[in-house]
Design an enzyme around this catalytic site. Structure first.
Site, short mmCIF file in Angstrom:
data_model
loop_
_atom_site.label_atom_id
_atom_site.label_comp_id
_atom_site.label_asym_id
_atom_site.label_seq_id
_atom_site.Cartn_x
_atom_site.Cartn_y
_atom_site.Cartn_z
N GLY A 167 10.46 -10.05 -3.64
CA GLY A 167 11.53 -9.14 -3.23
C GLY A 167 12.40 -8.71 -4.41
O GLY A 167 12.74 -7.53 -4.56
N ASP A 168 12.75 -9.67 -5.26
CA ASP A 168 13.53 -9.35 -6.45
C ASP A 168 12.75 -8.41 -7.38
O ASP A 168 13.29 -7.46 -7.93
CB ASP A 168 13.88 -10.63 -7.21
CG ASP A 168 14.86 -11.50 -6.45
OD1 ASP A 168 16.04 -11.14 -6.41
OD2 ASP A 168 14.44 -12.52 -5.91
N ALA A 169 11.46 -8.72 -7.55
CA ALA A 169 10.63 -7.91 -8.46
C ALA A 169 10.50 -6.48 -7.97
O ALA A 169 10.58 -5.52 -8.75
CB ALA A 169 9.26 -8.55 -8.63
N SER A 172 13.68 -4.67 -8.65
CA SER A 172 13.78 -4.37 -10.07
C SER A 172 12.97 -3.14 -10.44
O SER A 172 13.44 -2.26 -11.18
CB SER A 172 13.30 -5.56 -10.90
OG SER A 172 14.10 -6.69 -10.67
#
Length: 396
Positions: A167-169, A172
């Protein structure tokens, strides 16, 4: 040194852990000067997972090519450091909870008042507006609310998570795309910057294909289907005779026929009811069973060679041990050998994407805490005496 596409771009990274720093990594690899402002105790990622002499090995991947400057953004002096660095920056990256930068006097309006061309990337769980704005939101929440977790796993078991901070990637990557568009607009038009607002759940939701219109029109909710792909057949994971799992993607009509003939099921290859994907989707279990019987009767290398010869897309499910020694990875420079400060050799992932004229590069691995503080502050007008005074105050 070859020119890189982001030469001359200056990025100030205020984020910690994953989403903000992962975005900053891309800018650093492709030529931007990325100044990472860390609290004096360091980004928590420095202590996550496997450590070598007290530093996370993940750190060396996530923060390569960046300059580390320490500044306590909770203190006025630390806020002034960030403010001064942002005055001639092209981009500021942050992933604090919405309102935090404003509390510190570092919100976009305040920074843009002295730098009209500034682009600010704001990564947060739920975005800078809406009723959930002020809630804490990590990648796991974004994956859940964005729909990914619901469709991941087997139908008879609870939803599972990919064993990565996906999710973070995803947030980003959306952020990097947004910043590059904003920089192009700035330079092609009025020279004014803007805010790139990325919510983690929205980045995940953006990957959900046609699930929303399918629900809206037919009230069909895409469910967990284990290792296959809803409505695309055959495309699944199969066990070989020597105990390995391979993926076979034979969902194109001509490829399906080649696969059925390869496994000795000409009857299925010639069945008019299976001539297109819609027909195959109705008999997915039957087809998966037929393929599984064939793969289970042969060793992995034998299966993969036969599939390759028949031009059927396939591959072994790789562990990291497979990746580290794979000929394709090595040929494309995706396994890079570096040395840590104590001389220890370490393999790191290579650069993605690959640009033919202006490729990215690894100039140095993740920096020591505050390694560039004096250098960067001096370049922004701080005297030696002022830098020492900030150290005494523990502002840096």
């Amino acid at each position: 040194m070859k020119r890189r596409p982001l030469d001359g771009i200056k990025v100030v990274e205020l984020g910690q852990l994953i989403a903000g720093p992962f975005a900053g990594k891309f800018f650093a690899e492709f030529g931007a000067e990325v100044i990472k402002i860390e609290p004096p105790e360091g980004d928590p990622l420095r202590k996550w997972r496997k450590l070598h002499q007290g530093t996370s090995l993940w750190w060396y991947v996530q923060n390569r090519n960046k300059k580390s400057v320490t500044a306590d953004l909770r203190m006025p002096e630390g806020q002034e450091v960030a403010r001064r660095l942002a005055e001639n920056a092209d981009v500021v990256i942050e992933n604090f909870r919405p309102g935090t930068l404003e509390k510190w006097g570092l919100g976009y309006e305040a920074l843009a008042a002295k730098n009209a061309g500034l682009v600010m990337l704001r990564l947060s769980g739920f975005g800078q507006s809406g009723p959930y704005r002020d809630q804490a939101g990590f990648g796991a929440i974004g994956e859940s609310m964005g729909g990914l977790r619901y469709v991941t796993g087997f139908p008879d078991r609870p939803p599972v998570r990919p064993n990565l901070s996906i999710g973070d990637a995803l947030a980003s990557l959306h952020g990097v795309i947004g910043v590059l568009m904003a920089l192009h607009h700035r330079d092609a038009n009025d020279g004014k910057g803007q805010v790139v607002d990325v919510a983690l759940y929205e980045a995940v939701f953006n990957m959900m294909e046609g699930a929303l219109p399918e629900y809206d029109m037919f009230k069909v909710t895409r469910e967990r289907t284990g290792s296959n792909l809803t409505g695309i057949v055959p495309s699944n994971t199969y066990l070989t005779g020597d105990g390995h799992h391979i993926v076979i993607g034979a969902n194109a009509d001509s490829i399906f026929k080649r696969l059925m003939n390869l496994i000795g099921r000409g009857d299925l290859a010639d069945d008019p009811a299976l001539a297109d994907n819609a027909g195959r989707a109705r008999r997915a279990d039957e087809l998966d069973t037929a393929i599984g019987v064939w793969t289970a009767a042969h060793a992995t290398e034998e299966v993969l060679k036969a599939l390759k010869d028949a031009q059927v897309p396939s591959g072994k499910i790789y562990s990291m041990a497979d990746i580290a020694n794979d000929a394709q990875y090595l040929a494309r420079d995706m396994i890079r050998q570096v040395r840590l400060g104590d001389g220890t050799p370490l393999k790191l992932p290579g650069i993605v994407p690959k640009l033919s004229k202006t490729p990215g590069e690894i100039d140095w691995i993740g920096p020591a805490l505050g390694e560039h503080t004096a250098e960067v502050l001096a370049a922004h007008g701080y005297s030696k005496a002022e830098i020492e005074a900030l150290r005494e105050r523990k502002a840096i």
